[in-house]
Scaffold this motif. Structure first.
Motif, PDB file in Angstrom:
ATOM      1  N   ARG A   1       0.831  -1.213   0.000  1.00 56.14           N
ATOM      2  CA  ARG A   1       0.000   0.000   0.000  1.00 56.14           C
ATOM      3  C   ARG A   1       0.864   1.261   0.000  1.00 56.14           C
ATOM      4  N   ARG A   2       1.847   1.320   0.886  1.00 52.20           N
ATOM      5  CA  ARG A   2       2.713   2.507   0.940  1.00 52.20           C
ATOM      6  C   ARG A   2       3.501   2.661  -0.346  1.00 52.20           C
ATOM      7  N   PHE A   3       4.012   1.540  -0.848  1.00 54.17           N
ATOM      8  CA  PHE A   3       4.760   1.585  -2.102  1.00 54.17           C
ATOM      9  C   PHE A   3       3.904   2.172  -3.222  1.00 54.17           C
ATOM     10  N   LEU A   4       2.673   1.681  -3.341  1.00 53.48           N
ATOM     11  CA  LEU A   4       1.798   2.163  -4.404  1.00 53.48           C
ATOM     12  C   LEU A   4       1.408   3.624  -4.215  1.00 53.48           C
ATOM     13  N   MET A   5       1.179   4.032  -2.980  1.00 54.66           N
ATOM     14  CA  MET A   5       0.853   5.440  -2.714  1.00 54.66           C
ATOM     15  C   MET A   5       2.028   6.336  -3.093  1.00 54.66           C
ATOM     16  N   ASP A   6       3.234   5.945  -2.719  1.00 51.27           N
ATOM     17  CA  ASP A   6       4.420   6.717  -3.078  1.00 51.27           C
ATOM     18  C   ASP A   6       4.626   6.740  -4.589  1.00 51.27           C
ATOM     19  N   PHE A   7       4.413   5.606  -5.219  1.00 48.25           N
ATOM     20  CA  PHE A   7       4.576   5.508  -6.671  1.00 48.25           C
ATOM     21  C   PHE A   7       3.564   6.401  -7.375  1.00 48.25           C
ATOM     22  N   ARG A   8       2.321   6.373  -6.897  1.00 46.94           N
ATOM     23  CA  ARG A   8       1.277   7.215  -7.492  1.00 46.94           C
ATOM     24  C   ARG A   8       1.610   8.696  -7.329  1.00 46.94           C
ATOM     25  N   HIS A   9       2.125   9.055  -6.162  1.00 47.98           N
ATOM     26  CA  HIS A   9       2.460  10.453  -5.890  1.00 47.98           C
ATOM     27  C   HIS A   9       3.632  10.932  -6.756  1.00 47.98           C
ATOM     28  N   ASN A  10       4.654  10.100  -6.892  1.00 48.90           N
ATOM     29  CA  ASN A  10       5.872  10.504  -7.599  1.00 48.90           C
ATOM     30  C   ASN A  10       5.845  10.255  -9.110  1.00 48.90           C
ATOM     31  N   TYR A  11       5.069   9.278  -9.528  1.00 47.02           N
ATOM     32  CA  TYR A  11       5.014   8.917 -10.953  1.00 47.02           C
ATOM     33  C   TYR A  11       3.562   8.693 -11.380  1.00 47.02           C
ATOM     34  N   PRO A  12       2.730   9.738 -11.351  1.00 45.02           N
ATOM     35  CA  PRO A  12       1.296   9.559 -11.600  1.00 45.02           C
ATOM     36  C   PRO A  12       0.963   8.962 -12.967  1.00 45.02           C
ATOM     37  N   LYS A  13       1.676   9.348 -14.014  1.00 55.37           N
ATOM     38  CA  LYS A  13       1.378   8.797 -15.348  1.00 55.37           C
ATOM     39  C   LYS A  13       1.704   7.310 -15.413  1.00 55.37           C
ATOM     40  N   HIS A  14       2.829   6.919 -14.827  1.00 51.42           N
ATOM     41  CA  HIS A  14       3.187   5.492 -14.804  1.00 51.42           C
ATOM     42  C   HIS A  14       2.198   4.699 -13.950  1.00 51.42           C
ATOM     43  N   PHE A  15       1.787   5.279 -12.830  1.00 50.49           N
ATOM     44  CA  PHE A  15       0.818   4.618 -11.964  1.00 50.49           C
ATOM     45  C   PHE A  15      -0.503   4.398 -12.712  1.00 50.49           C
ATOM     46  N   ASP A  16      -0.966   5.441 -13.410  1.00 52.61           N
ATOM     47  CA  ASP A  16      -2.219   5.321 -14.159  1.00 52.61           C
ATOM     48  C   ASP A  16      -2.121   4.254 -15.238  1.00 52.61           C
ATOM     49  N   GLU A  17      -0.993   4.194 -15.926  1.00 54.77           N
ATOM     50  CA  GLU A  17      -0.808   3.179 -16.963  1.00 54.77           C
ATOM     51  C   GLU A  17      -0.796   1.774 -16.358  1.00 54.77           C
ATOM     52  N   LEU A  18      -0.151   1.621 -15.212  1.00 57.15           N
ATOM     53  CA  LEU A  18      -0.178   0.330 -14.518  1.00 57.15           C
ATOM     54  C   LEU A  18      -1.592  -0.076 -14.150  1.00 57.15           C
ATOM     55  N   ALA A  19      -2.355   0.868 -13.619  1.00 61.05           N
ATOM     56  CA  ALA A  19      -3.739   0.583 -13.228  1.00 61.05           C
ATOM     57  C   ALA A  19      -4.564   0.138 -14.435  1.00 61.05           C
ATOM     58  N   VAL A  20      -4.401   0.816 -15.560  1.00 61.70           N
ATOM     59  CA  VAL A  20      -5.121   0.451 -16.777  1.00 61.70           C
ATOM     60  C   VAL A  20      -4.737  -0.961 -17.212  1.00 61.70           C
ATOM     61  N   GLN A  21      -3.442  -1.252 -17.231  1.00 65.31           N
ATOM     62  CA  GLN A  21      -2.981  -2.564 -17.680  1.00 65.31           C
ATOM     63  C   GLN A  21      -3.433  -3.679 -16.737  1.00 65.31           C
ATOM     64  N   ILE A  22      -3.412  -3.433 -15.447  1.00 65.17           N
ATOM     65  CA  ILE A  22      -3.870  -4.448 -14.487  1.00 65.17           C
ATOM     66  C   ILE A  22      -5.343  -4.740 -14.706  1.00 65.17           C
ATOM     67  N   ASN A  23      -6.140  -3.707 -14.914  1.00 63.17           N
ATOM     68  CA  ASN A  23      -7.572  -3.914 -15.168  1.00 63.17           C
ATOM     69  C   ASN A  23      -7.807  -4.644 -16.480  1.00 63.17           C
ATOM     70  N   ARG A  24      -6.986  -4.378 -17.476  1.00 64.55           N
ATOM     71  CA  ARG A  24      -7.131  -5.084 -18.760  1.00 64.55           C
ATOM     72  C   ARG A  24      -6.796  -6.560 -18.603  1.00 64.55           C
ATOM     73  N   ILE A  25      -5.773  -6.869 -17.838  1.00 66.90           N
ATOM     74  CA  ILE A  25      -5.386  -8.269 -17.628  1.00 66.90           C
ATOM     75  C   ILE A  25      -6.515  -9.019 -16.934  1.00 66.90           C
ATOM     76  N   ASP A  26      -7.093  -8.407 -15.907  1.00 67.72           N
ATOM     77  CA  ASP A  26      -8.164  -9.064 -15.152  1.00 67.72           C
ATOM     78  C   ASP A  26      -9.415  -9.290 -15.990  1.00 67.72           C
ATOM     79  N   SER A  27      -9.650  -8.470 -17.003  1.00 66.10           N
ATOM     80  CA  SER A  27     -10.880  -8.589 -17.780  1.00 66.10           C
ATOM     81  C   SER A  27     -10.750  -9.510 -18.985  1.00 66.10           C
TER      82      SER A  27
END
Length: 68
Positions: free
Chosen positions: A27-53
């Protein structure tokens, strides 16, 4: 040889990320990652959701255990 070195570097990087996540918690890692690298975090979130679907190919699905 260059491809092997790239792969080794990639594997080391993934291992380092996993170690940091284990040390501080995912959780802390992801929060820090989202704060420092928002575009990369958003892309990861999109890709994770695509994999699950995605559908599992029929050949990889467990066959029914219905007796004949």
């Amino acid at each position: 040889m260059a491809d092997e070195l790239k792969q080794i570097h990639y594997n080391d990087s993934i291992s380092d990320l996993a170690a940091v996540m284990e040390e501080v918690g995912a959780r802390r890692f992801l929060m820090d990652f989202r704060h420092n690298y928002p575009k990369h975090f958003d892309e990861l979130a999109v890709q994770i959701n695509r994999i699950d679907s995605r559908k599992i190919p029929v050949l990889l699905q467990k066959p029914d255990a219905t007796p004949v």
